[in-house]
Design a protein around this motif. Structure first.
Motif, PDB file in Angstrom:
ATOM      1  N   VAL A  34     -33.517 -30.237  34.564  1.00 22.00           N
ATOM      2  CA  VAL A  34     -32.832 -31.427  35.086  1.00 22.00           C
ATOM      3  C   VAL A  34     -33.875 -32.337  35.700  1.00 22.00           C
ATOM      4  CG1 VAL A  34     -31.070 -32.305  36.668  1.00 22.00           C
ATOM      5  CG2 VAL A  34     -30.753 -30.081  35.554  1.00 22.00           C
ATOM      6  N   VAL A  35     -33.907 -33.586  35.226  1.00 19.23           N
ATOM      7  CA  VAL A  35     -34.904 -34.545  35.708  1.00 19.23           C
ATOM      8  C   VAL A  35     -34.183 -35.827  36.110  1.00 19.23           C
ATOM      9  CG1 VAL A  35     -35.376 -35.489  33.409  1.00 19.23           C
ATOM     10  CG2 VAL A  35     -37.139 -35.628  35.157  1.00 19.23           C
ATOM     11  N   GLY A  36     -34.709 -36.503  37.118  1.00 23.83           N
ATOM     12  CA  GLY A  36     -34.093 -37.744  37.565  1.00 23.83           C
ATOM     13  C   GLY A  36     -34.925 -38.373  38.661  1.00 23.83           C
ATOM     14  N   PRO A  37     -34.608 -39.620  39.035  1.00 27.91           N
ATOM     15  CA  PRO A  37     -35.369 -40.308  40.086  1.00 27.91           C
ATOM     16  C   PRO A  37     -35.163 -39.657  41.446  1.00 27.91           C
ATOM     17  CG  PRO A  37     -33.434 -41.583  39.468  1.00 27.91           C
ATOM     18  CD  PRO A  37     -33.519 -40.454  38.495  1.00 27.91           C
ATOM     19  N   SER A  38     -36.062 -39.930  42.369  1.00 31.24           N
ATOM     20  CA  SER A  38     -35.935 -39.399  43.727  1.00 31.24           C
ATOM     21  C   SER A  38     -34.604 -39.818  44.327  1.00 31.24           C
ATOM     22  CB  SER A  38     -37.080 -39.911  44.608  1.00 31.24           C
ATOM     23  OG  SER A  38     -38.318 -39.452  44.134  1.00 31.24           O
ATOM     24  N   GLY A  39     -33.955 -38.871  45.003  1.00 27.98           N
ATOM     25  CA  GLY A  39     -32.709 -39.174  45.680  1.00 27.98           C
ATOM     26  C   GLY A  39     -31.476 -39.183  44.803  1.00 27.98           C
ATOM     27  N   CYS A  40     -31.609 -38.716  43.538  1.00 26.89           N
ATOM     28  CA  CYS A  40     -30.462 -38.776  42.627  1.00 26.89           C
ATOM     29  C   CYS A  40     -29.527 -37.580  42.777  1.00 26.89           C
ATOM     30  CB  CYS A  40     -30.927 -38.898  41.181  1.00 26.89           C
ATOM     31  SG  CYS A  40     -31.646 -37.388  40.499  1.00 26.89           S
ATOM     32  N   LYS A 182     -33.608 -14.704  30.426  1.00 23.01           N
ATOM     33  CA  LYS A 182     -32.779 -15.229  31.514  1.00 23.01           C
ATOM     34  C   LYS A 182     -32.334 -16.672  31.228  1.00 23.01           C
ATOM     35  CE  LYS A 182     -33.199 -11.686  34.300  1.00 23.01           C
ATOM     36  NZ  LYS A 182     -32.043 -10.803  34.510  1.00 23.01           N
ATOM     37  N   THR A 183     -31.196 -17.025  31.781  1.00 16.12           N
ATOM     38  CA  THR A 183     -30.781 -18.425  31.814  1.00 16.12           C
ATOM     39  C   THR A 183     -31.536 -19.082  32.972  1.00 16.12           C
ATOM     40  OG1 THR A 183     -28.579 -17.803  31.043  1.00 16.12           O
ATOM     41  CG2 THR A 183     -28.824 -20.003  31.999  1.00 16.12           C
ATOM     42  N   ILE A 184     -32.235 -20.180  32.695  1.00 17.69           N
ATOM     43  CA  ILE A 184     -33.018 -20.848  33.733  1.00 17.69           C
ATOM     44  C   ILE A 184     -32.558 -22.296  33.867  1.00 17.69           C
ATOM     45  CG2 ILE A 184     -35.318 -21.622  34.441  1.00 17.69           C
ATOM     46  CD1 ILE A 184     -36.527 -19.219  33.109  1.00 17.69           C
ATOM     47  N   VAL A 185     -32.320 -22.710  35.110  1.00 19.23           N
ATOM     48  CA  VAL A 185     -32.049 -24.111  35.428  1.00 19.23           C
ATOM     49  C   VAL A 185     -33.183 -24.566  36.337  1.00 19.23           C
ATOM     50  CG1 VAL A 185     -30.430 -25.782  36.371  1.00 19.23           C
ATOM     51  CG2 VAL A 185     -29.564 -23.701  35.268  1.00 19.23           C
ATOM     52  N   PHE A 186     -33.956 -25.522  35.855  1.00 21.11           N
ATOM     53  CA  PHE A 186     -35.220 -25.916  36.495  1.00 21.11           C
ATOM     54  C   PHE A 186     -35.138 -27.393  36.870  1.00 21.11           C
ATOM     55  CE2 PHE A 186     -39.598 -27.258  36.654  1.00 21.11           C
ATOM     56  CZ  PHE A 186     -40.371 -26.148  36.960  1.00 21.11           C
ATOM     57  N   ILE A 187     -35.380 -27.693  38.144  1.00 23.66           N
ATOM     58  CA  ILE A 187     -35.355 -29.065  38.647  1.00 23.66           C
ATOM     59  C   ILE A 187     -36.784 -29.600  38.727  1.00 23.66           C
ATOM     60  CG2 ILE A 187     -34.742 -30.563  40.587  1.00 23.66           C
ATOM     61  CD1 ILE A 187     -32.315 -29.368  39.215  1.00 23.66           C
ATOM     62  N   THR A 188     -36.995 -30.831  38.250  1.00 26.10           N
ATOM     63  CA  THR A 188     -38.302 -31.453  38.376  1.00 26.10           C
ATOM     64  C   THR A 188     -38.146 -32.970  38.378  1.00 26.10           C
ATOM     65  OG1 THR A 188     -40.543 -31.619  37.430  1.00 26.10           O
ATOM     66  CG2 THR A 188     -38.718 -31.486  35.870  1.00 26.10           C
ATOM     67  N   HIS A 189     -39.180 -33.655  38.873  1.00 24.74           N
ATOM     68  CA  HIS A 189     -39.232 -35.113  38.713  1.00 24.74           C
ATOM     69  C   HIS A 189     -40.294 -35.494  37.687  1.00 24.74           C
ATOM     70  CE1 HIS A 189     -42.289 -34.242  41.815  1.00 24.74           C
ATOM     71  NE2 HIS A 189     -42.968 -35.202  41.216  1.00 24.74           N
ATOM     72  N   GLY A 190     -40.955 -34.476  37.094  1.00 22.67           N
ATOM     73  CA  GLY A 190     -42.020 -34.731  36.137  1.00 22.67           C
ATOM     74  C   GLY A 190     -41.522 -34.705  34.705  1.00 22.67           C
ATOM     75  N   ILE A 191     -41.730 -35.798  33.983  1.00 24.85           N
ATOM     76  CA  ILE A 191     -41.259 -35.896  32.602  1.00 24.85           C
ATOM     77  C   ILE A 191     -42.003 -34.910  31.703  1.00 24.85           C
ATOM     78  CG2 ILE A 191     -41.067 -37.410  30.587  1.00 24.85           C
ATOM     79  CD1 ILE A 191     -40.720 -39.749  32.528  1.00 24.85           C
ATOM     80  N   ARG A 200     -33.505 -27.996  26.631  1.00 25.99           N
ATOM     81  CA  ARG A 200     -32.750 -29.238  26.787  1.00 25.99           C
ATOM     82  C   ARG A 200     -33.149 -29.874  28.113  1.00 25.99           C
ATOM     83  NH1 ARG A 200     -26.641 -29.320  26.367  1.00 25.99           N
ATOM     84  NH2 ARG A 200     -26.769 -27.724  27.980  1.00 25.99           N
ATOM     85  N   VAL A 201     -33.227 -31.202  28.113  1.00 28.25           N
ATOM     86  CA  VAL A 201     -33.559 -31.944  29.326  1.00 28.25           C
ATOM     87  C   VAL A 201     -32.362 -32.814  29.689  1.00 28.25           C
ATOM     88  CG1 VAL A 201     -35.082 -33.643  30.390  1.00 28.25           C
ATOM     89  CG2 VAL A 201     -36.019 -31.964  28.773  1.00 28.25           C
ATOM     90  N   ALA A 202     -31.756 -32.525  30.844  1.00 30.54           N
ATOM     91  CA  ALA A 202     -30.626 -33.313  31.330  1.00 30.54           C
ATOM     92  C   ALA A 202     -31.162 -34.410  32.245  1.00 30.54           C
ATOM     93  CB  ALA A 202     -29.639 -32.420  32.095  1.00 30.54           C
ATOM     94  N   VAL A 203     -30.980 -35.653  31.839  1.00 28.38           N
ATOM     95  CA  VAL A 203     -31.481 -36.799  32.585  1.00 28.38           C
ATOM     96  C   VAL A 203     -30.372 -37.322  33.494  1.00 28.38           C
ATOM     97  CG1 VAL A 203     -32.468 -39.114  32.423  1.00 28.38           C
ATOM     98  CG2 VAL A 203     -33.044 -37.382  30.697  1.00 28.38           C
ATOM     99  N   MET A 204     -30.692 -37.445  34.787  1.00 23.67           N
ATOM    100  CA  MET A 204     -29.703 -37.915  35.752  1.00 23.67           C
ATOM    101  C   MET A 204     -29.897 -39.398  36.059  1.00 23.67           C
ATOM    102  SD  MET A 204     -29.263 -34.768  38.459  1.00 23.67           S
ATOM    103  CE  MET A 204     -27.976 -35.665  39.344  1.00 23.67           C
ATOM    104  N   THR A 205     -28.810 -40.037  36.450  1.00 23.07           N
ATOM    105  CA  THR A 205     -28.857 -41.432  36.869  1.00 23.07           C
ATOM    106  C   THR A 205     -29.327 -41.513  38.317  1.00 23.07           C
ATOM    107  OG1 THR A 205     -26.593 -41.451  37.739  1.00 23.07           O
ATOM    108  CG2 THR A 205     -26.876 -41.947  35.379  1.00 23.07           C
ATOM    109  N   SER A 206     -29.602 -42.728  38.784  1.00 20.93           N
ATOM    110  CA  SER A 206     -29.867 -42.940  40.200  1.00 20.93           C
ATOM    111  C   SER A 206     -28.564 -42.706  40.970  1.00 20.93           C
ATOM    112  CB  SER A 206     -30.397 -44.357  40.437  1.00 20.93           C
ATOM    113  OG  SER A 206     -29.467 -45.310  39.962  1.00 20.93           O
ATOM    114  N   ARG A 207     -28.683 -42.676  42.288  1.00 22.52           N
ATOM    115  CA  ARG A 207     -27.541 -42.367  43.153  1.00 22.52           C
ATOM    116  C   ARG A 207     -26.365 -43.322  42.938  1.00 22.52           C
ATOM    117  NH1 ARG A 207     -30.036 -43.208  47.629  1.00 22.52           N
ATOM    118  NH2 ARG A 207     -29.007 -45.142  48.179  1.00 22.52           N
ATOM    119  N   PRO A 208     -25.121 -42.799  42.860  1.00 23.78           N
ATOM    120  CA  PRO A 208     -24.765 -41.384  42.865  1.00 23.78           C
ATOM    121  C   PRO A 208     -25.103 -40.725  41.537  1.00 23.78           C
ATOM    122  CG  PRO A 208     -22.792 -42.703  42.552  1.00 23.78           C
ATOM    123  CD  PRO A 208     -23.915 -43.675  42.802  1.00 23.78           C
TER     124      PRO A 208
END
Length: 263
Positions: A34-40, A182-191, A200-208
């Motif tokens: 899961v990747v997204g901007p700071s504060g998302c 294992k199933t892994i869910v990994f959070i990062t801000h690095g593309i 798979r890379v889940a891209v999040m929007t800015s807040r909310p």
């Protein structure tokens, strides 16, 4: 049935909405980043899955059952190692096994097994202050794996490390994932980290935070392309550009939100 399901998940803190309508399914044995901007709300998303917080709306299912709190079916690795300084590497790995009632002799053998898995054979008796940052994070990973959780949750675990150590641990984590399933869910801000690690890379929007798009990443036989070989490939560049394009507007929007909050 998907292993993990986020169904219309919403999280508010008073009048502040961190997550709004998260829909995401993760298959058994999948490596999802899961990747997204700071504060998302990336870390908030992981806290909800870990049972460290409760959603304000929607539901999270693990193996078809609602997540209502922490459990031994989920192991969590944070950016900060959270190791017990008075315990050795082996003692830190044994810590989680003690809570599950594993007998002492079995604990020791299992701790050594997982320290070997993360490449720390010979360092069992070292205390955290005697280990490098990368080694401490390896201990944290071994500790989370030792009690055999279904899912490994990782919140920017390599962010505080230097570039060389980070890339080394990325390779190590992929090897561990392939050997354990294992199933892994990994959070990062690095593309680049997201593309290198994730199926798979889940891209999040800015807040909310919402899920903007999920990008499948396929390099064929990754074991034949590791490190710089994979990172310099045309396929890697294409996926990196796709994720960057999705993130670009969200990062700009997040910066604008920060300016408005300060004004």
């Amino acid at each position: 049935m998907a292993h993990i399901v986020f169904d219309g998940v919403r999280k508010t803190f008073g009048e502040f909405t961190a997550l709004d309508g998260i829909d995401l399914e993760i298959a058994d044995g999948e490596f999802t980043v899961v990747v997204g901007p700071s504060g998302c709300g990336k870390s908030t998303l992981l806290d909800l899955l870990g049972g460290l917080a409760r959603p304000s709306g929607g539901r999270i299912l693990l193996n078809g059952r609602p997540v209502t709190g922490p459990g031994l079916d989920r192991g969590i690795v944070f950016q900060q190692y959270a190791l017990l300084p008075w315990r050795t590497a082996q003692g830190n790995v044994e810590f989680g096994l003690e809570a599950t009632g594993v007998p002492r002799r079995q604990r020791a053998a299992r701790a050594r097994e997982f320290l070997d898995l993360v490449g720390l054979t010979g360092f069992e008796g070292r205390h955290p202050h005697e280990l490098s940052g990368g080694m401490r994070q390896r201990v944290a990973i071994a500790r989370s794996l030792a009690y055999d959780p279904d899912v490994l949750l990782m919140d920017e675990p390599f962010a505080a490390l230097d570039a060389q150590t980070r890339e080394s641990l990325q390779d190590e984590l992929r090897r561990i994932w392939q050997s354990t399933g294992k199933t892994i869910v990994f959070i990062t801000h690095g593309i680049e980290e997201a593309v290198y690690l994730g199926q798979r890379v889940a891209v999040m929007t800015s807040r909310p935070g919402r899920i903007k798009e999920v990008v499948p990443v396929s390099f064929g036989d990754r074991s034949a392309l590791l490190g710089e070989d994979l990172r310099s490939s045309p396929e890697f560049a294409r996926y990196r550009h796709e994720v960057w394009t999705l993130l670009h507007d969200e990062v700009a929007r997040a910066r604008q939100q920060e300016k408005e909050a300060v004004a």
